[in-house]
Enzyme design. Structure first.
Site, PDB file in Angstrom:
ATOM      1  N   PRO A 156       0.797  -1.223   0.000  1.00  0.00           N
ATOM      2  CA  PRO A 156       0.000   0.000   0.000  1.00  0.00           C
ATOM      3  C   PRO A 156       0.831   1.275   0.000  1.00  0.00           C
ATOM      4  O   PRO A 156       1.865   1.367   0.659  1.00  0.00           O
ATOM      5  CB  PRO A 156      -0.839  -0.110   1.276  1.00  0.00           C
ATOM      6  CG  PRO A 156      -0.134  -1.085   2.135  1.00  0.00           C
ATOM      7  CD  PRO A 156       0.559  -2.028   1.201  1.00  0.00           C
ATOM      8  N   ASN A 157       0.333   2.215  -0.783  1.00  0.00           N
ATOM      9  CA  ASN A 157       0.847   3.581  -0.897  1.00  0.00           C
ATOM     10  C   ASN A 157       2.173   3.688  -1.633  1.00  0.00           C
ATOM     11  O   ASN A 157       2.632   4.801  -1.890  1.00  0.00           O
ATOM     12  CB  ASN A 157       0.940   4.259   0.475  1.00  0.00           C
ATOM     13  CG  ASN A 157      -0.421   4.338   1.132  1.00  0.00           C
ATOM     14  OD1 ASN A 157      -1.389   4.727   0.497  1.00  0.00           O
ATOM     15  ND2 ASN A 157      -0.498   3.951   2.388  1.00  0.00           N
ATOM     16  N   ARG A 164       4.559  11.134  -2.480  1.00  0.00           N
ATOM     17  CA  ARG A 164       4.335  10.963  -1.044  1.00  0.00           C
ATOM     18  C   ARG A 164       5.612  11.228  -0.254  1.00  0.00           C
ATOM     19  O   ARG A 164       6.632  10.582  -0.486  1.00  0.00           O
ATOM     20  CB  ARG A 164       3.869   9.531  -0.787  1.00  0.00           C
ATOM     21  CG  ARG A 164       3.769   9.159   0.660  1.00  0.00           C
ATOM     22  CD  ARG A 164       3.529   7.669   0.823  1.00  0.00           C
ATOM     23  NE  ARG A 164       3.483   7.322   2.223  1.00  0.00           N
ATOM     24  CZ  ARG A 164       3.751   6.125   2.690  1.00  0.00           C
ATOM     25  NH1 ARG A 164       4.073   5.148   1.874  1.00  0.00           N
ATOM     26  NH2 ARG A 164       3.686   5.890   3.977  1.00  0.00           N
ATOM     27  N   TYR A 190      10.817   9.301   1.144  1.00  0.00           N
ATOM     28  CA  TYR A 190      10.789   8.293   0.086  1.00  0.00           C
ATOM     29  C   TYR A 190      11.424   8.732  -1.230  1.00  0.00           C
ATOM     30  O   TYR A 190      11.492   7.942  -2.167  1.00  0.00           O
ATOM     31  CB  TYR A 190       9.351   7.846  -0.165  1.00  0.00           C
ATOM     32  CG  TYR A 190       8.702   7.232   1.049  1.00  0.00           C
ATOM     33  CD1 TYR A 190       9.062   5.956   1.464  1.00  0.00           C
ATOM     34  CD2 TYR A 190       7.762   7.927   1.793  1.00  0.00           C
ATOM     35  CE1 TYR A 190       8.487   5.383   2.591  1.00  0.00           C
ATOM     36  CE2 TYR A 190       7.179   7.364   2.921  1.00  0.00           C
ATOM     37  CZ  TYR A 190       7.546   6.096   3.305  1.00  0.00           C
ATOM     38  OH  TYR A 190       6.980   5.536   4.417  1.00  0.00           O
ATOM     39  N   ASN A 213       8.122  -5.406  -0.523  1.00  0.00           N
ATOM     40  CA  ASN A 213       7.941  -4.251   0.345  1.00  0.00           C
ATOM     41  C   ASN A 213       6.452  -4.189   0.618  1.00  0.00           C
ATOM     42  O   ASN A 213       5.689  -3.658  -0.188  1.00  0.00           O
ATOM     43  CB  ASN A 213       8.445  -2.967  -0.312  1.00  0.00           C
ATOM     44  CG  ASN A 213       8.343  -1.769   0.611  1.00  0.00           C
ATOM     45  OD1 ASN A 213       7.628  -1.794   1.603  1.00  0.00           O
ATOM     46  ND2 ASN A 213       9.045  -0.706   0.271  1.00  0.00           N
ATOM     47  N   ALA A 226       2.877  -0.756   5.014  1.00  0.00           N
ATOM     48  CA  ALA A 226       2.302  -0.819   6.361  1.00  0.00           C
ATOM     49  C   ALA A 226       1.829  -2.226   6.734  1.00  0.00           C
ATOM     50  O   ALA A 226       1.774  -2.566   7.918  1.00  0.00           O
ATOM     51  CB  ALA A 226       1.156   0.172   6.486  1.00  0.00           C
ATOM     52  N   HIS A 275       3.712  -4.532   9.271  1.00  0.00           N
ATOM     53  CA  HIS A 275       3.555  -4.405  10.717  1.00  0.00           C
ATOM     54  C   HIS A 275       2.201  -4.906  11.221  1.00  0.00           C
ATOM     55  O   HIS A 275       1.986  -4.934  12.431  1.00  0.00           O
ATOM     56  CB  HIS A 275       3.722  -2.935  11.115  1.00  0.00           C
ATOM     57  CG  HIS A 275       4.803  -2.252  10.342  1.00  0.00           C
ATOM     58  ND1 HIS A 275       6.136  -2.586  10.477  1.00  0.00           N
ATOM     59  CD2 HIS A 275       4.742  -1.287   9.397  1.00  0.00           C
ATOM     60  CE1 HIS A 275       6.847  -1.828   9.651  1.00  0.00           C
ATOM     61  NE2 HIS A 275       6.027  -1.041   8.981  1.00  0.00           N
ATOM     62  N   ASP A 311       2.200 -15.420   7.029  1.00  0.00           N
ATOM     63  CA  ASP A 311       1.890 -16.844   6.856  1.00  0.00           C
ATOM     64  C   ASP A 311       2.158 -17.325   5.434  1.00  0.00           C
ATOM     65  O   ASP A 311       2.668 -18.429   5.227  1.00  0.00           O
ATOM     66  CB  ASP A 311       0.427 -17.124   7.221  1.00  0.00           C
ATOM     67  CG  ASP A 311       0.178 -17.157   8.714  1.00  0.00           C
ATOM     68  OD1 ASP A 311       1.147 -17.177   9.500  1.00  0.00           O
ATOM     69  OD2 ASP A 311      -1.019 -17.154   9.099  1.00  0.00           O
ATOM     70  N   GLU A 321      12.731  -9.150   2.267  1.00  0.00           N
ATOM     71  CA  GLU A 321      11.902  -8.039   2.739  1.00  0.00           C
ATOM     72  C   GLU A 321      12.682  -6.746   2.550  1.00  0.00           C
ATOM     73  O   GLU A 321      13.849  -6.665   2.946  1.00  0.00           O
ATOM     74  CB  GLU A 321      11.562  -8.233   4.217  1.00  0.00           C
ATOM     75  CG  GLU A 321      10.757  -7.110   4.816  1.00  0.00           C
ATOM     76  CD  GLU A 321      10.509  -7.274   6.306  1.00  0.00           C
ATOM     77  OE1 GLU A 321       9.984  -6.321   6.904  1.00  0.00           O
ATOM     78  OE2 GLU A 321      10.849  -8.333   6.878  1.00  0.00           O
ATOM     79  N   HIS A 356      12.567  -2.327   2.665  1.00  0.00           N
ATOM     80  CA  HIS A 356      11.926  -1.058   3.033  1.00  0.00           C
ATOM     81  C   HIS A 356      12.823   0.078   2.574  1.00  0.00           C
ATOM     82  O   HIS A 356      14.053  -0.006   2.700  1.00  0.00           O
ATOM     83  CB  HIS A 356      11.676  -0.976   4.539  1.00  0.00           C
ATOM     84  CG  HIS A 356      10.747  -2.037   5.002  1.00  0.00           C
ATOM     85  ND1 HIS A 356       9.390  -1.973   4.804  1.00  0.00           N
ATOM     86  CD2 HIS A 356      10.987  -3.216   5.622  1.00  0.00           C
ATOM     87  CE1 HIS A 356       8.835  -3.068   5.294  1.00  0.00           C
ATOM     88  NE2 HIS A 356       9.795  -3.841   5.784  1.00  0.00           N
ATOM     89  N   ILE A 357      12.218   1.117   2.066  1.00  0.00           N
ATOM     90  CA  ILE A 357      12.955   2.277   1.574  1.00  0.00           C
ATOM     91  C   ILE A 357      13.557   3.046   2.746  1.00  0.00           C
ATOM     92  O   ILE A 357      14.715   3.442   2.717  1.00  0.00           O
ATOM     93  CB  ILE A 357      12.028   3.163   0.731  1.00  0.00           C
ATOM     94  CG1 ILE A 357      11.578   2.394  -0.523  1.00  0.00           C
ATOM     95  CG2 ILE A 357      12.708   4.482   0.360  1.00  0.00           C
ATOM     96  CD1 ILE A 357      10.430   3.027  -1.278  1.00  0.00           C
ATOM     97  N   SER A 358      12.755   3.242   3.782  1.00  0.00           N
ATOM     98  CA  SER A 358      13.229   3.972   4.957  1.00  0.00           C
ATOM     99  C   SER A 358      13.750   2.983   6.006  1.00  0.00           C
ATOM    100  O   SER A 358      13.482   1.784   5.935  1.00  0.00           O
ATOM    101  CB  SER A 358      12.096   4.808   5.562  1.00  0.00           C
ATOM    102  OG  SER A 358      11.103   3.964   6.110  1.00  0.00           O
ATOM    103  N   ARG A 406      11.850   5.147  12.873  1.00  0.00           N
ATOM    104  CA  ARG A 406      10.526   5.761  12.756  1.00  0.00           C
ATOM    105  C   ARG A 406       9.660   5.368  13.954  1.00  0.00           C
ATOM    106  O   ARG A 406      10.163   4.913  14.967  1.00  0.00           O
ATOM    107  CB  ARG A 406       9.915   5.354  11.420  1.00  0.00           C
ATOM    108  CG  ARG A 406      10.796   5.852  10.257  1.00  0.00           C
ATOM    109  CD  ARG A 406      10.247   5.532   8.916  1.00  0.00           C
ATOM    110  NE  ARG A 406       9.002   6.251   8.714  1.00  0.00           N
ATOM    111  CZ  ARG A 406       8.144   5.954   7.762  1.00  0.00           C
ATOM    112  NH1 ARG A 406       8.392   4.968   6.919  1.00  0.00           N
ATOM    113  NH2 ARG A 406       7.024   6.637   7.628  1.00  0.00           N
ATOM    114  N   ARG A 412       6.388   0.556  13.753  1.00  0.00           N
ATOM    115  CA  ARG A 412       7.078   0.104  12.543  1.00  0.00           C
ATOM    116  C   ARG A 412       8.271  -0.808  12.854  1.00  0.00           C
ATOM    117  O   ARG A 412       8.912  -1.332  11.956  1.00  0.00           O
ATOM    118  CB  ARG A 412       7.549   1.291  11.709  1.00  0.00           C
ATOM    119  CG  ARG A 412       6.411   2.127  11.172  1.00  0.00           C
ATOM    120  CD  ARG A 412       6.908   3.192  10.220  1.00  0.00           C
ATOM    121  NE  ARG A 412       5.911   4.186   9.937  1.00  0.00           N
ATOM    122  CZ  ARG A 412       4.955   4.076   9.017  1.00  0.00           C
ATOM    123  NH1 ARG A 412       4.872   2.984   8.287  1.00  0.00           N
ATOM    124  NH2 ARG A 412       4.095   5.057   8.826  1.00  0.00           N
TER     125      ARG A 412
END
Length: 137
Positions: free
Chosen positions: A9-10, A17, A22, A71, A74, A77, A84, A95, A97-99, A104, A108
């Site tokens: 998402p997003n 954004r 990002y 990625n 949200a 988390h 699963d 896995e 993540h950009i940040s 944060r 997170r």
């Protein structure tokens, strides 16, 4: 080698954004750069804001692809379901993540994916995806 990048998402809002977190590049533009940098790989891309669509896509590719770069945004988390499905498939998952999620908000810091992933890369901006691709070479 067949690798899919799956964004949650997003992440379709990259470039718009929170550019201070990002960056200002869209993922679609960055994906074209990755295809040029990694011509030896067949790269595919999927993005959805819907948890069930992400799970279905992981199920669809999770026994036939050489790797998944995920990625989950949200959902990382919050989604036991995504955690699963990663456990249920045979294709290795990185896995991404950009940040740096640990710098944060405290919510997170929890990931339902990490424990079942081959590895985790975070905090290097979009370069996190490139580092994940290198892990499959």
């Amino acid at each position: 080698m067949k690798i899919i990048i799956i964004n949650g998402p997003n992440l379709n809002l990259l470039g718009k954004r929170e550019p201070e977190v990002y960056g200002s590049q869209t993922f679609e533009d960055y994906f074209e750069t990755l295809k040029i940098k990694f011509p030896q790989m067949e790269l595919l891309y999927f993005q959805s804001n819907i948890e069930g669509e992400l799970i279905t896509k992981i199920q669809d590719v999770g026994f036939s692809f050489d790797g998944i770069i995920l990625n989950a945004g949200a959902y990382t988390h919050t989604s036991v379901g995504i955690g699963d499905v990663i456990k249920a498939i045979t294709t290795p998952v990185i896995e991404v993540h950009i940040s740096n999620t640990f710098s944060r908000e405290s919510f997170r810091h929890q990931s339902y994916i990490s424990g079942n992933a081959k590895g985790v890369i975070l905090g290097f901006g979009l370069k996190s995806y490139e580092l994940a691709l290198l892990s499959f070479l």
